[in-house]
Scaffold this active site. Structure first.
Site: not given
Length: 335
Positions: A180-181, A183-185
């Site tokens: 998820s992290g 995915w954010h950047g």
């Protein structure tokens, strides 16, 4: 094709999956009412006000303080080096960003939901007062709800979910949030942010949930502080900057011979309103009332008039801010 091109869900807002609105694409009668359109207008204006009247005001100061701590940017009062910035000021910057990202993200979600209602669609809710959470587990049940469901359905469950051994369960939780992290950047600070939250989800399963039950409502405070530290990892431009900022929060000087920076009454008032709006729902009656107002589909005469007046006032104030300010970042779009 209509689902893919549906404007309110394209740029920012809840992650809307096809099955959630499939019937609404063909059965238009249920939501094509004046009440829904008025409620949608209010929801849109409420989101706009969150974005421009709260998130932007606090975000401008958050950017300023982060710059002072990390880069020693010149300040008209300090004159300044990073070492001269106190730990309380670093905490203030982190708290400002904590409120900025919530009111920015939830504001855009409200605008998307409101636009959807105005044209006859009911989108899923995306934020539910996350800062009143009593654990990081609860925080992720209230923060970006549709993203949490997406991660559950397409990452967590395919990895085995909770129908695995205890060790594998913890590994699954950590894997999901590290991804998820990422995915954010594509940067180490985002991966560290995901690992940070994954760690506390594991600790919740081990013992923190039992501790939070003993603390009751008091557990809101440590959960909020953990979240604030996590947002520093998310906000910083690199992992090095994030660690430097967190270090300053915990080891920076409490006082200096220079005065605390003066901020306008408007800033402190906005910060106070952000805190009130973020934590008031910790009182169950207020939370129930808030959810009832947002979910209203049939309005009585007084309610319609009140929504109309509130929408008009918030819209005028928001437009005045947009016209008079050149600080209007679109941080939701970046993630």
């Amino acid at each position: 094709m209509l689902y893919i091109m549906l404007f309110p869900k394209m740029i920012a807002g809840p992650i809307v999956r096809f099955h959630e609105i499939a019937e609404q694409l063909t059965d238009r009668a249920a939501f094509e009412t004046v009440d829904h359109k008025l409620a949608g207008l209010f929801r849109f204006v409420l989101g706009l006000a969150k974005k421009v009247l709260i998130a932007n005001v606090l975000g401008e100061q958050a950017d300023h303080i982060f710059g002072m701590v990390l880069h020693g940017e010149p300040d008209h009062i300090f004159g300044t080096e990073p070492a001269l910035v106190t730990a309380p000021l670093a905490w203030l910057g982190a708290v400002c960003y904590t409120f900025q990202i919530y009111f920015d993200f939830s504001g855009y979600s409200d605008m998307a939901i409101g636009l959807g209602r105005m044209i006859g669609f009911q989108f899923p809710e995306n934020f539910n007062n996350p800062y009143i959470s009593r654990s990081i587990t609860e925080f992720w049940q209230r923060w970006h709800i549709t993203l949490g469901r997406w991660m559950r359905d397409y990452l967590y469950i395919p990895l085995g979910g909770n129908r695995v051994s205890t060790g594998r369960l913890y590994a699954n939780l950590w894997t999901v949030f590290i991804l998820s992290g990422f995915w954010h950047g594509a940067a180490w600070n985002f991966i560290a942010w995901g690992a940070f939250h994954g760690l506390f989800l594991v600790l919740d399963r081990l013992f923190l949930l039992r501790l939070s039950k003993r603390l009751g409502p008091l557990s809101i405070l440590p959960t909020f502080l953990i979240t604030v530290v996590g947002w520093v990892l998310f906000r910083a431009e690199s992992l090095t900057d994030a660690l430097r900022y967190v270090q300053h929060m915990f080891t920076g000087p409490l006082f200096t011979d220079r005065p605390f920076p003066y901020y306008t009454t408007r800033f402190w008032l906005t910060l106070g309103l952000a805190a009130v709006f973020s934590f008031a729902a910790a009182i169950p009656r207020i939370e129930r009332r808030e959810l009832a107002i947002l979910a209203h589909s049939q309005l009585r005469g007084r309610e319609a008039v009140a929504l109309g007046i509130a929408s008009s006032i918030l819209l005028v104030l928001s437009v005045m801010y947009i016209v008079g300010s050149n600080f209007n970042p679109f941080i939701y779009f970046r993630f």
